[in-house]
Design a protein around this motif. Sequence first.
Motif, short mmCIF file in Angstrom:
data_model
loop_
_atom_site.label_atom_id
_atom_site.label_comp_id
_atom_site.label_asym_id
_atom_site.label_seq_id
_atom_site.Cartn_x
_atom_site.Cartn_y
_atom_site.Cartn_z
N LEU A 78 -17.35 -3.26 9.88
CA LEU A 78 -17.05 -3.22 11.31
C LEU A 78 -16.10 -2.07 11.64
CD1 LEU A 78 -17.40 -4.67 14.04
CD2 LEU A 78 -15.34 -5.94 13.50
N ALA A 79 -15.29 -1.68 10.65
CA ALA A 79 -14.30 -0.61 10.87
C ALA A 79 -14.20 0.24 9.62
CB ALA A 79 -12.94 -1.22 11.20
N GLN A 80 -13.64 1.44 9.79
CA GLN A 80 -13.42 2.34 8.66
C GLN A 80 -12.03 2.94 8.78
OE1 GLN A 80 -15.02 6.50 8.26
NE2 GLN A 80 -16.24 5.52 6.67
N PHE A 81 -11.33 2.97 7.64
CA PHE A 81 -10.00 3.55 7.59
C PHE A 81 -9.99 4.67 6.57
CE2 PHE A 81 -8.83 -1.07 8.47
CZ PHE A 81 -8.86 -0.90 9.84
N ALA A 82 -9.25 5.72 6.88
CA ALA A 82 -9.14 6.87 5.97
C ALA A 82 -7.99 6.64 4.99
CB ALA A 82 -8.89 8.14 6.78
N VAL A 83 -8.23 7.01 3.74
CA VAL A 83 -7.21 6.97 2.70
C VAL A 83 -7.29 8.27 1.91
CG1 VAL A 83 -7.23 4.44 2.53
CG2 VAL A 83 -8.70 5.77 1.04
N ASP A 84 -6.22 8.61 1.23
CA ASP A 84 -6.21 9.84 0.44
C ASP A 84 -7.00 9.69 -0.85
OD1 ASP A 84 -4.62 11.23 2.28
OD2 ASP A 84 -2.78 10.46 1.38
N ASP A 85 -6.94 8.49 -1.47
CA ASP A 85 -7.56 8.27 -2.77
C ASP A 85 -8.18 6.87 -2.77
OD1 ASP A 85 -8.11 7.56 -5.46
OD2 ASP A 85 -6.49 8.85 -6.20
N VAL A 86 -9.48 6.79 -2.60
CA VAL A 86 -10.18 5.50 -2.48
C VAL A 86 -9.98 4.66 -3.74
CG1 VAL A 86 -12.44 4.39 -2.30
CG2 VAL A 86 -11.86 6.28 -0.77
N ARG A 87 -10.13 5.24 -4.91
CA ARG A 87 -10.02 4.47 -6.15
C ARG A 87 -8.61 3.90 -6.33
NH1 ARG A 87 -14.86 5.24 -8.40
NH2 ARG A 87 -15.94 7.17 -7.92
N ALA A 88 -7.61 4.69 -6.04
CA ALA A 88 -6.23 4.21 -6.16
C ALA A 88 -5.95 3.10 -5.14
CB ALA A 88 -5.25 5.36 -5.97
N GLU A 89 -6.46 3.27 -3.92
CA GLU A 89 -6.26 2.24 -2.90
C GLU A 89 -6.98 0.95 -3.27
OE1 GLU A 89 -4.46 0.82 0.64
OE2 GLU A 89 -4.02 2.45 -0.73
N CYS A 90 -8.17 1.07 -3.86
CA CYS A 90 -8.89 -0.12 -4.33
C CYS A 90 -8.06 -0.88 -5.36
CB CYS A 90 -10.23 0.26 -4.95
SG CYS A 90 -11.50 0.68 -3.76
N GLU A 91 -7.49 -0.18 -6.29
CA GLU A 91 -6.67 -0.82 -7.33
C GLU A 91 -5.45 -1.49 -6.71
OE1 GLU A 91 -7.63 -1.45 -10.44
OE2 GLU A 91 -9.48 -0.52 -9.73
N ARG A 92 -4.79 -0.81 -5.78
CA ARG A 92 -3.63 -1.38 -5.12
C ARG A 92 -4.01 -2.66 -4.38
NH1 ARG A 92 -0.91 -2.01 -0.43
NH2 ARG A 92 -2.51 -1.10 0.91
N LEU A 93 -5.11 -2.59 -3.61
CA LEU A 93 -5.54 -3.75 -2.83
C LEU A 93 -6.02 -4.89 -3.72
CD1 LEU A 93 -7.32 -1.95 0.15
CD2 LEU A 93 -5.08 -3.09 0.16
N ARG A 94 -6.73 -4.57 -4.79
CA ARG A 94 -7.17 -5.62 -5.74
C ARG A 94 -5.96 -6.36 -6.30
NH1 ARG A 94 -10.84 -2.04 -7.81
NH2 ARG A 94 -12.92 -2.53 -7.11
N GLY A 95 -4.91 -5.61 -6.59
CA GLY A 95 -3.69 -6.21 -7.10
C GLY A 95 -3.05 -7.19 -6.12
N LEU A 96 -3.39 -7.04 -4.85
CA LEU A 96 -2.88 -7.93 -3.80
C LEU A 96 -3.90 -9.02 -3.45
CD1 LEU A 96 -1.25 -5.21 -1.53
CD2 LEU A 96 -0.07 -6.87 -3.00
N GLY A 97 -4.99 -9.09 -4.23
CA GLY A 97 -5.98 -10.15 -4.04
C GLY A 97 -7.13 -9.83 -3.11
N VAL A 98 -7.28 -8.58 -2.69
CA VAL A 98 -8.37 -8.21 -1.78
C VAL A 98 -9.69 -8.19 -2.55
CG1 VAL A 98 -9.28 -6.39 -0.28
CG2 VAL A 98 -6.83 -6.94 -0.27
N ARG A 99 -10.73 -8.76 -1.92
CA ARG A 99 -12.06 -8.82 -2.53
C ARG A 99 -12.94 -7.70 -1.97
NH1 ARG A 99 -17.11 -10.80 -1.42
NH2 ARG A 99 -16.48 -11.59 0.61
N PHE A 100 -13.47 -6.89 -2.88
CA PHE A 100 -14.34 -5.78 -2.49
C PHE A 100 -15.80 -6.21 -2.56
CE2 PHE A 100 -10.50 -3.52 -2.86
CZ PHE A 100 -10.63 -2.41 -2.05
N THR A 101 -16.58 -5.79 -1.56
CA THR A 101 -18.01 -6.06 -1.55
C THR A 101 -18.80 -4.82 -1.96
OG1 THR A 101 -18.22 -5.51 0.80
CG2 THR A 101 -17.75 -7.82 0.24
N GLN A 102 -18.14 -3.67 -1.95
CA GLN A 102 -18.74 -2.43 -2.45
C GLN A 102 -17.67 -1.69 -3.23
OE1 GLN A 102 -20.31 0.75 0.31
NE2 GLN A 102 -19.09 2.00 -1.09
#
Length: 129
Positions: A78-102
């Motif tokens: 539904l939305a898109q946010f810009a980040v500097d480093d997608v892989r690093a942000e994924c790891e940070r968010l996973r560490g906080l319990g965020v579930r990725f669908t892609q």
Amino acid sequence: MKIQLTSVFVDDQATAHAFYTDILGFRTKHDVPLGESDRWLTVVAPDDPDGTELLLEPAGHPAVAPYREALVADGIPLAQFAVDDVRAECERLRGLGVRFTQEPLTMGPVTTAVFDDTCGNLVQIAGPA
């Protein structure tokens, strides 16, 4: 002309506010009571406090549920946010319990990933490959 405000429909504003601020790192811009239970609740990027606001809008309208369900079923963010480093942000968010669908996916000059915002939406993050 510029974009000043955009919105995402959320199931519960308090839960959404906690997710978008505590997990994603946005900062509260406006939090104004509207009626008995709703709020004009916006967040902004911490490094751009006068930039585009994201309204965490109550999902009470009858058209919202089928719209969001169809997007989620098809895996469409539904939305898109810009980040500097997608892989690093994924790891940070996973560490906080965020579930990725892609998982991070590189397509030419951009890398994207998609997560569940716990409020009824899929959100894509994108950055340079």
